[in-house]
Design a protein around this motif. Structure first.
Motif, PDB file in Angstrom:
ATOM      1  N   ARG A  86       0.841  -1.198   0.000  1.00 21.78           N
ATOM      2  CA  ARG A  86       0.000   0.000   0.000  1.00 21.78           C
ATOM      3  C   ARG A  86       0.875   1.247   0.000  1.00 21.78           C
ATOM      4  O   ARG A  86       1.707   1.434   0.883  1.00 21.78           O
ATOM      5  CB  ARG A  86      -0.905   0.025   1.225  1.00 21.78           C
ATOM      6  CG  ARG A  86      -2.148  -0.834   1.132  1.00 21.78           C
ATOM      7  CD  ARG A  86      -2.937  -0.702   2.418  1.00 21.78           C
ATOM      8  NE  ARG A  86      -4.302  -1.181   2.305  1.00 21.78           N
ATOM      9  CZ  ARG A  86      -5.173  -1.146   3.301  1.00 21.78           C
ATOM     10  NH1 ARG A  86      -4.815  -0.642   4.474  1.00 21.78           N
ATOM     11  NH2 ARG A  86      -6.399  -1.605   3.141  1.00 21.78           N
ATOM     12  N   MET A 153      -0.501  -4.905   3.333  1.00 21.49           N
ATOM     13  CA  MET A 153      -1.873  -5.191   2.936  1.00 21.49           C
ATOM     14  C   MET A 153      -2.505  -6.094   3.987  1.00 21.49           C
ATOM     15  O   MET A 153      -1.948  -7.145   4.337  1.00 21.49           O
ATOM     16  CB  MET A 153      -1.882  -5.917   1.586  1.00 21.49           C
ATOM     17  CG  MET A 153      -3.237  -5.949   0.923  1.00 21.49           C
ATOM     18  SD  MET A 153      -3.588  -4.403   0.051  1.00 21.49           S
ATOM     19  CE  MET A 153      -2.553  -4.613  -1.397  1.00 21.49           C
ATOM     20  N   GLU A 208      -7.535  -4.194  -1.644  1.00 23.26           N
ATOM     21  CA  GLU A 208      -6.989  -3.374  -0.565  1.00 23.26           C
ATOM     22  C   GLU A 208      -7.983  -3.204   0.586  1.00 23.26           C
ATOM     23  O   GLU A 208      -7.648  -2.605   1.611  1.00 23.26           O
ATOM     24  CB  GLU A 208      -6.510  -2.020  -1.103  1.00 23.26           C
ATOM     25  CG  GLU A 208      -5.388  -2.157  -2.127  1.00 23.26           C
ATOM     26  CD  GLU A 208      -4.408  -0.997  -2.111  1.00 23.26           C
ATOM     27  OE1 GLU A 208      -4.455  -0.189  -1.158  1.00 23.26           O
ATOM     28  OE2 GLU A 208      -3.586  -0.907  -3.037  1.00 23.26           O
TER      29      GLU A 208
END
Length: 284
Positions: A86, A153, A208
């Motif tokens: 991320r 994540m 996500e």
């Protein structure tokens, strides 16, 4: 979960530099003004461009074969290859010195100034700080520090509903806008940003595990900076310091708020429930 980053390896990127140039066109200025809820007008060469036009210029262009799963170019190159998946715009600081104008050739000279690791409530966080000098033929226009944060994540099984951030009182100065997919698409296009969290609802919710499309950090910062300048008759702040505090999602109205403080202006964006998503301080 992703392997823990090798901070000693990543810190070898400190000191790396990069330079890129671009031209501020009439069409870019019209598109950015429209996206930032400004009067579009009929800009001509020499007119002052929006204050954060430089975020639309000389963006990296990678072939489709080199794009990662998240829509960004594959890790490595100028930025360190942080393995955490991320990637978000965390905040930064901007000094406005000379206005950017339509027709300017603008050069961005960038240097990685720091790479650090921290541990947050969601696990490991890696922060990369990049210093930029934005110049035109007239000289230095903007000095900036941009902070990027990388996070792991979460697993699907870990997705308990997040506690809603606490609302804050509305600002004494306030305006509202709608966070919709068209606004996000326009800003992604202006900045050549392929990050799927801003336009791919299946990806952002199923990979996500966010509840919706995410409003860009630099879009929020741009709205805050222009909002602050309007409170001073259009004069750019000498310095603007800001940081993201919570994600802002599409599908609802959001607000841009401000309060006078010590000769400056405290500004923030907030979601429909009133919870701040980005905070900043403008001084002149």
């Amino acid at each position: 979960m992703t392997a823990k980053p090798d901070i000693d390896h990543l810190r070898q990127w400190i000191g790396r530099t990069q330079e890129a140039s671009d031209i501020i066109t009439v069409q870019l200025v019209k598109g950015l003004r429209a996206t930032l809820f400004l009067d579009i007008g009929n800009p001509v060469e020499g007119d002052v461009a929006p204050l954060t036009t430089h975020w639309c210029l000389a963006q990296p262009v990678a072939p489709m074969s080199e794009i990662g799963m998240d829509g960004h170019p594959a890790r490595g190159g100028f930025l360190p290859p942080v393995p955490l998946p991320r990637r978000m715009w965390a905040g930064g600081q901007i000094e406005f010195i000379d206005p950017l104008r339509v027709g300017d050739t603008v050069t961005r000279s960038s240097r990685i100034s720091d790479v650090t690791m921290k541990t947050g409530s969601t696990g490991a966080l890696c922060f990369v700080s990049v210093e930029h000098a934005i110049t035109t033929p007239r000289g230095i226009a903007i000095r900036e520090r941009h902070d990027i944060v990388y996070r792991d994540m979460p697993a699907a099984a870990d997705q308990a509903p997040a506690a809603s951030p606490a609302p804050a009182p509305a600002g004494k100065i306030r305006e509202t806008h709608m966070a919709d997919p068209v606004l996000l698409f326009r800003y992604s296009a202006l900045t050549f940003n392929g990050h799927r969290i801003h336009y791919d609802r299946d990806y952002v919710t199923k990979v996500e595990f966010y509840p919706g499309l995410i409003v860009h950090g630099p879009l929020q910062a741009s709205l805050l900076i222009e909002f602050a300048a309007r409170q001073r008759g259009g004069k750019a702040p000498a310095k603007f310091v800001y940081r993201g505090v919570n994600p802002l999602f599409d599908g609802a109205e959001f607000s841009v708020n401000g309060n006078e403080k010590d000769g400056g202006l405290e500004v923030w964006t907030a979601n429909a429930a009133g919870a701040p998503t980005m905070k900043g301080t403008a001084t002149w």
